[in-house]
Scaffold this motif. Sequence first.
Motif, PDB file in Angstrom:
ATOM      1  N   VAL A 220      31.058  26.824  44.161  1.00  0.00           N
ATOM      2  CA  VAL A 220      30.361  25.530  44.191  1.00  0.00           C
ATOM      3  C   VAL A 220      29.774  25.201  42.824  1.00  0.00           C
ATOM      4  N   ALA A 221      29.206  26.188  42.152  1.00  0.00           N
ATOM      5  CA  ALA A 221      28.510  25.937  40.887  1.00  0.00           C
ATOM      6  C   ALA A 221      29.466  25.740  39.722  1.00  0.00           C
ATOM      7  N   HIS A 222      30.503  26.562  39.655  1.00  0.00           N
ATOM      8  CA  HIS A 222      31.382  26.538  38.491  1.00  0.00           C
ATOM      9  C   HIS A 222      32.633  25.686  38.688  1.00  0.00           C
ATOM     10  N   LYS A 223      32.881  25.272  39.905  1.00  0.00           N
ATOM     11  CA  LYS A 223      33.998  24.378  40.215  1.00  0.00           C
ATOM     12  C   LYS A 223      35.324  24.930  39.683  1.00  0.00           C
TER      13      LYS A 223
ATOM     14  N   LYS B 287      34.864  32.959  37.130  1.00  0.00           N
ATOM     15  CA  LYS B 287      33.449  33.333  37.085  1.00  0.00           C
ATOM     16  C   LYS B 287      33.088  34.377  38.142  1.00  0.00           C
ATOM     17  N   ILE B 288      33.770  34.330  39.270  1.00  0.00           N
ATOM     18  CA  ILE B 288      33.526  35.362  40.292  1.00  0.00           C
ATOM     19  C   ILE B 288      33.799  36.739  39.696  1.00  0.00           C
ATOM     20  N   THR B 289      34.937  36.852  39.009  1.00  0.00           N
ATOM     21  CA  THR B 289      35.282  38.117  38.366  1.00  0.00           C
ATOM     22  C   THR B 289      34.266  38.485  37.287  1.00  0.00           C
ATOM     23  N   ALA B 290      33.831  37.499  36.508  1.00  0.00           N
ATOM     24  CA  ALA B 290      32.857  37.756  35.440  1.00  0.00           C
ATOM     25  C   ALA B 290      31.541  38.286  36.003  1.00  0.00           C
TER      26      ALA B 290
END
Length: 472
Positions: A296-299, A305-308
């Motif tokens: 939701v935040a990073h679209k 970003k999940i991996t990061a």
Amino acid sequence: MGLELTALHYVYVLFVFLILGVMVKRRDTSLLCIVGIFVIGFMVTGSIYQAISGIFNSFVYAATELMDTILIISIIVAMSKVLYVTGINAAMVAPITKLICTPSQAYWITGLVMLIMSWFFWPSPSVALVGAVLFPVAVKAGLPPLGVAMAMNLFGHGIALSGDFVIQGAPKLTAAAAGIPVKSVVSASVPLVFVMGLVTTVTAYWLLIRQMRQENMAGNQTTGADGDKYLIEKDEENTVLFAALSVTVKNIFAMAVPILFFIDVIIMYTTGLQGGDATALIGGTAVFILALIALVAHKQQGLEKITAYFIDGFKFGFTVFGPVIPIAAFFYLGDSGITHIMGEILPAGSQGLVNDVGLAIARVVPVNAGVSAITLTVVGAVTGLDGSGFSGISLAGSIARLFAAAIGSGIATLTALGQIAAIWVGGGTLIPWALLPAAAICGVNPFDLARQNLVPVLCGLITTTIVAMFLI
């Protein structure tokens, strides 16, 4: 008569004392543990190459035993970061800030919020989550920065981490070393954690209020605006995320996160989930929350970003447990781990190296509940001198098993006592270099914080040790 001690038993005990001595000197014990594993491996197998292989195999065994603990802490830290950079953590505690109007309210409310957050998110990330929001409110209410640091520190790195009732990382380590179920350690630690927490926080509050009155500490406040950079660096993207998420979306997530974890607690209670099963439920929920908020935040960048976030979490987890694995590898040899690691069975009649030594002590030394409780507290405190709190609790579990075998009871209570002493001393309440998270976010000197914590923590340890004597 029982099994007579062999050279293997004496060498194992010798290395235990050597490790304790190195910890007292506040030096790293990894090399000594490795040497101990090699020597014991050579004595068991009679082969140099098998002893060398045993070092690696012991690390694999320890890492396998600890992997669920490392994973859950890494995942919780990863989830905590996404809550922080999106500002959801601020929305989660915003209603509570309205209740803070006096220094006393600031101390107890900050501490209780830190306690609850630390149970589910672990103390180190909770310092950033709680401190970034409640620190300015608490200071405005008249509580000095040192008082805010004490509240977060004693309730988070003290009460929450020493019991670790939800994530159960600490009980997992001590229970494995003591050879008992995790739920036994958790149950035995409840009254001890309560006594330790009550005595410590009340004593700290009384001393703090007295100091404020005598020295007018409230008039000497310092800013802690840059303290959160110790744990989580702010960058331009994070600022964008704060603005990108609407107030409504933040509030929805702020309500959803605690509700989901509360549902987990209900499920754990109604189904009797303990140990690894309870950890799995909490961990899976944290993964779900992390993934959903990141998307939701990073679209468009959500998948990456999940991996990061996971990478950040694992960096933290393996940094914390890096020193633990060699130590745990050595102390697992004191139990059935030696069979798995070295591929050999113990001498006929042996109940494990630690148990054998405990039974031998019982035959020649009048070990009682008082001596055992005092010894476990001292051992736990000594193992905490490295500033980790976790690195030596396997030793506490092993020695608890030794004394319990000698007196014939109290293994769970002794294990919990050693765990509590180790974590209160080394987990972040007395060792200055372990106090950096709370000290940094509040802008205070970690040595000042350690000195302020010293008397309350010592009072708590003495009282808890006396209580444990009656529970053994």
